[in-house]
Structures are given as structure tokens and as C-alpha cells.
Design a protein around this motif. Sequence first.
Motif, PDB file in Angstrom:
ATOM      1  N   ALA A 126       0.818  -1.207   0.000  1.00 43.81           N
ATOM      2  CA  ALA A 126       0.000   0.000   0.000  1.00 43.81           C
ATOM      3  C   ALA A 126       0.856   1.263   0.000  1.00 43.81           C
ATOM      4  O   ALA A 126       1.921   1.299   0.620  1.00 43.81           O
ATOM      5  N   PHE A 127       0.377   2.254  -0.703  1.00 41.87           N
ATOM      6  CA  PHE A 127       0.993   3.590  -0.735  1.00 41.87           C
ATOM      7  C   PHE A 127       2.460   3.556  -1.157  1.00 41.87           C
ATOM      8  O   PHE A 127       3.299   4.244  -0.592  1.00 41.87           O
ATOM      9  N   SER A 128       2.758   2.770  -2.173  1.00 38.63           N
ATOM     10  CA  SER A 128       4.137   2.684  -2.654  1.00 38.63           C
ATOM     11  C   SER A 128       4.434   3.709  -3.752  1.00 38.63           C
ATOM     12  O   SER A 128       5.589   3.874  -4.142  1.00 38.63           O
ATOM     13  N   HIS A 129       3.400   4.400  -4.241  1.00 37.73           N
ATOM     14  CA  HIS A 129       3.606   5.416  -5.274  1.00 37.73           C
ATOM     15  C   HIS A 129       2.667   6.589  -5.005  1.00 37.73           C
ATOM     16  O   HIS A 129       1.532   6.398  -4.571  1.00 37.73           O
ATOM     17  N   VAL A 130       3.147   7.813  -5.280  1.00 36.26           N
ATOM     18  CA  VAL A 130       2.356   9.018  -5.031  1.00 36.26           C
ATOM     19  C   VAL A 130       2.505   9.994  -6.194  1.00 36.26           C
ATOM     20  O   VAL A 130       3.545  10.047  -6.854  1.00 36.26           O
ATOM     21  N   GLY A 131       1.438  10.741  -6.435  1.00 40.64           N
ATOM     22  CA  GLY A 131       1.439  11.803  -7.432  1.00 40.64           C
ATOM     23  C   GLY A 131       0.549  12.937  -6.948  1.00 40.64           C
ATOM     24  O   GLY A 131      -0.099  12.829  -5.906  1.00 40.64           O
ATOM     25  N   ILE A 132       0.521  14.011  -7.711  1.00 42.33           N
ATOM     26  CA  ILE A 132      -0.294  15.187  -7.376  1.00 42.33           C
ATOM     27  C   ILE A 132      -1.425  15.294  -8.389  1.00 42.33           C
ATOM     28  O   ILE A 132      -1.190  15.337  -9.603  1.00 42.33           O
ATOM     29  N   TYR A 133      -2.646  15.333  -7.878  1.00 44.66           N
ATOM     30  CA  TYR A 133      -3.825  15.460  -8.740  1.00 44.66           C
ATOM     31  C   TYR A 133      -3.835  16.858  -9.356  1.00 44.66           C
ATOM     32  O   TYR A 133      -3.640  17.851  -8.667  1.00 44.66           O
ATOM     33  N   VAL A 134      -4.055  16.934 -10.693  1.00 54.92           N
ATOM     34  CA  VAL A 134      -4.064  18.228 -11.372  1.00 54.92           C
ATOM     35  C   VAL A 134      -5.438  18.597 -11.913  1.00 54.92           C
ATOM     36  O   VAL A 134      -5.615  19.685 -12.459  1.00 54.92           O
ATOM     37  N   GLY A 135      -6.419  17.713 -11.746  1.00 57.60           N
ATOM     38  CA  GLY A 135      -7.768  17.977 -12.233  1.00 57.60           C
ATOM     39  C   GLY A 135      -8.113  17.116 -13.424  1.00 57.60           C
ATOM     40  O   GLY A 135      -7.241  16.488 -14.045  1.00 57.60           O
ATOM     41  N   ASP A 136      -9.401  17.047 -13.753  1.00 63.56           N
ATOM     42  CA  ASP A 136      -9.905  16.287 -14.901  1.00 63.56           C
ATOM     43  C   ASP A 136      -9.449  14.834 -14.908  1.00 63.56           C
ATOM     44  O   ASP A 136      -9.172  14.264 -15.976  1.00 63.56           O
ATOM     45  N   GLY A 137      -9.312  14.237 -13.724  1.00 64.93           N
ATOM     46  CA  GLY A 137      -8.939  12.823 -13.645  1.00 64.93           C
ATOM     47  C   GLY A 137      -7.478  12.542 -13.953  1.00 64.93           C
ATOM     48  O   GLY A 137      -7.098  11.402 -14.177  1.00 64.93           O
ATOM     49  N   LYS A 138      -6.650  13.579 -13.937  1.00 62.70           N
ATOM     50  CA  LYS A 138      -5.228  13.420 -14.271  1.00 62.70           C
ATOM     51  C   LYS A 138      -4.341  13.757 -13.065  1.00 62.70           C
ATOM     52  O   LYS A 138      -4.736  14.493 -12.182  1.00 62.70           O
ATOM     53  N   PRO A 176       7.274   8.661 -12.612  1.00 66.98           N
ATOM     54  CA  PRO A 176       6.761   7.296 -12.686  1.00 66.98           C
ATOM     55  C   PRO A 176       7.702   6.147 -12.345  1.00 66.98           C
ATOM     56  O   PRO A 176       7.371   5.316 -11.505  1.00 66.98           O
ATOM     57  N   ARG A 177       8.861   6.058 -12.994  1.00 67.15           N
ATOM     58  CA  ARG A 177       9.719   4.876 -12.804  1.00 67.15           C
ATOM     59  C   ARG A 177      11.040   5.096 -13.505  1.00 67.15           C
ATOM     60  O   ARG A 177      11.207   6.039 -14.280  1.00 67.15           O
ATOM     61  N   SER A 178      11.990   4.199 -13.248  1.00 66.87           N
ATOM     62  CA  SER A 178      13.300   4.274 -13.906  1.00 66.87           C
ATOM     63  C   SER A 178      13.131   4.313 -15.417  1.00 66.87           C
ATOM     64  O   SER A 178      12.308   3.589 -15.973  1.00 66.87           O
ATOM     65  N   GLY A 179      13.896   5.159 -16.053  1.00 68.78           N
ATOM     66  CA  GLY A 179      13.849   5.283 -17.506  1.00 68.78           C
ATOM     67  C   GLY A 179      12.766   6.220 -18.005  1.00 68.78           C
ATOM     68  O   GLY A 179      12.677   6.486 -19.198  1.00 68.78           O
ATOM     69  N   ALA A 180      11.922   6.729 -17.111  1.00 67.42           N
ATOM     70  CA  ALA A 180      10.841   7.637 -17.502  1.00 67.42           C
ATOM     71  C   ALA A 180      11.109   9.032 -16.936  1.00 67.42           C
ATOM     72  O   ALA A 180      12.074   9.240 -16.211  1.00 67.42           O
ATOM     73  N   LYS A 181      10.245   9.966 -17.291  1.00 66.27           N
ATOM     74  CA  LYS A 181      10.382  11.351 -16.842  1.00 66.27           C
ATOM     75  C   LYS A 181       9.080  11.801 -16.188  1.00 66.27           C
ATOM     76  O   LYS A 181       8.029  11.196 -16.398  1.00 66.27           O
ATOM     77  N   VAL A 182       9.163  12.883 -15.409  1.00 67.38           N
ATOM     78  CA  VAL A 182       7.963  13.450 -14.788  1.00 67.38           C
ATOM     79  C   VAL A 182       6.949  13.726 -15.893  1.00 67.38           C
ATOM     80  O   VAL A 182       7.287  14.318 -16.922  1.00 67.38           O
ATOM     81  N   ARG A 183       5.721  13.253 -15.668  1.00 66.09           N
ATOM     82  CA  ARG A 183       4.685  13.402 -16.695  1.00 66.09           C
ATOM     83  C   ARG A 183       3.298  13.403 -16.067  1.00 66.09           C
ATOM     84  O   ARG A 183       3.125  13.052 -14.906  1.00 66.09           O
ATOM     85  N   VAL A 184       2.320  13.773 -16.875  1.00 64.23           N
ATOM     86  CA  VAL A 184       0.910  13.768 -16.471  1.00 64.23           C
ATOM     87  C   VAL A 184       0.271  12.519 -17.062  1.00 64.23           C
ATOM     88  O   VAL A 184       0.503  12.184 -18.232  1.00 64.23           O
ATOM     89  N   GLU A 185      -0.520  11.834 -16.233  1.00 68.19           N
ATOM     90  CA  GLU A 185      -1.222  10.641 -16.698  1.00 68.19           C
ATOM     91  C   GLU A 185      -2.673  10.670 -16.262  1.00 68.19           C
ATOM     92  O   GLU A 185      -3.029  11.368 -15.312  1.00 68.19           O
ATOM     93  N   ASP A 186      -3.474   9.879 -16.954  1.00 64.56           N
ATOM     94  CA  ASP A 186      -4.898   9.775 -16.665  1.00 64.56           C
ATOM     95  C   ASP A 186      -5.139   8.658 -15.650  1.00 64.56           C
ATOM     96  O   ASP A 186      -4.702   7.527 -15.864  1.00 64.56           O
TER      97      ASP A 186
END
Length: 188
Positions: free
Chosen positions: A128-140, A145-155
Motif C-alpha cells: 500500500a501507498f508505494s507510489h504518489v502523485g499530485i492530482y491536477v484535475g480532470d482525472g489526471k 513514474p519509474r526508472s527510464g521515464a520522466k515526470v509526466r501527467v497521466e490519466d
Amino acid sequence: MSRWLCFLLLVCAQAHAAPGSTRSDEIDRILQERGLLTQLQEVRHDVADRTTTLVSTAMGFLGVPYRRGGSNAETGFDCSGFVRTIFEQAKGLALPRRANEQAAATEVIDKKDLQPGDLVFFNTMRRAFSHVGIYVGDGKFIHAPRSGAKVRVEDMSGSYWQHRFNGARRVAGEDDPIEALANAPAAR
């Protein structure tokens, strides 16, 4: 008492927004007599400004690479380091370092009550609670995210995130304007 006053103010604000309502006029009169209408409007603007600042700050880090244990833009972020940095820069609040600690230190809210700037948690590592993000609205939400990726917005409605959603939390600062209004004496 303060929760009731907040609830009353929110009800009044909704009634005030109802078009063609004579109750709205009555509520305006009552709020104005007690000196609360101006305070309510100031709180509404203050909350919107803080949320905008928080989300804008987070969006400024789009494209920063993921780095396990990372907590700055120069070397990269992990999920909780990203969230911690955003809240520190935008609101001056020092959140705990790990995602599960951030979950424990914040106020539980329903998913349906999410507002921009709230935290969203996921179970991505079979705990539980192993990953966190900030809600930006509209379900996003925005996150590192993870190794090899960059900060991004997801649905959040994507099957991966929907299946792993763990809960939503709200960070309450010491200078929370709604709490300050609720505890303020009525103007006479």
C-alpha cells in the motif's frame, strides 16, 4: 464548531451561485450583516491561488528524469521526492520523504472529492501507498513514474492506475485559509 462553519460557508456559497434564487439574496444579506461575505470571497480566491501555484510549480518539472531516491531537478526525482519538493517550493510545507509516510501524514478524502493539489496514492510494488502523485484535475495526475521515464501527467482512468489506486489525501497547512476563517470571530 469550525467544521460546521466551513460546511455552512460552502452551502451558502453554493446557494449564492444558484441563478434566480431569492434564498441567495437572503443568504447574501445574512453573510453581509455578519461580515462573512467578503471573508468568504477572499478565502475562495486564496485557495484558488494556492492550488494554481502548486499545480503550476509541478508542471514546471515536466520532463525531469526519474531517479530512485532523487529529490531535485538537477539529478532527478522519485515519486515522493517530487511531491515533497513541489509542496516545499509552492507552499513552504515539508512533507515526509517516503510515499507511505506522506499518506500517513495527510488527511484522507474520497476519490470523488479530489481537487487539484491533492495527493493520489497507488500500490505499484505490492504494498500500500508505494507510489504518489499530485492530482491536477480532470482525472489526471502528475508524477515521477519509474526508472527510464520522466515526470509526466497521466490519466487515472487508465486501467493500470485504476487497478492500483490506493487512496486520496489532502495536505492541510498551518495557514489553511478555510480553517483560519472558521476560527475567526464574526465581524460585527
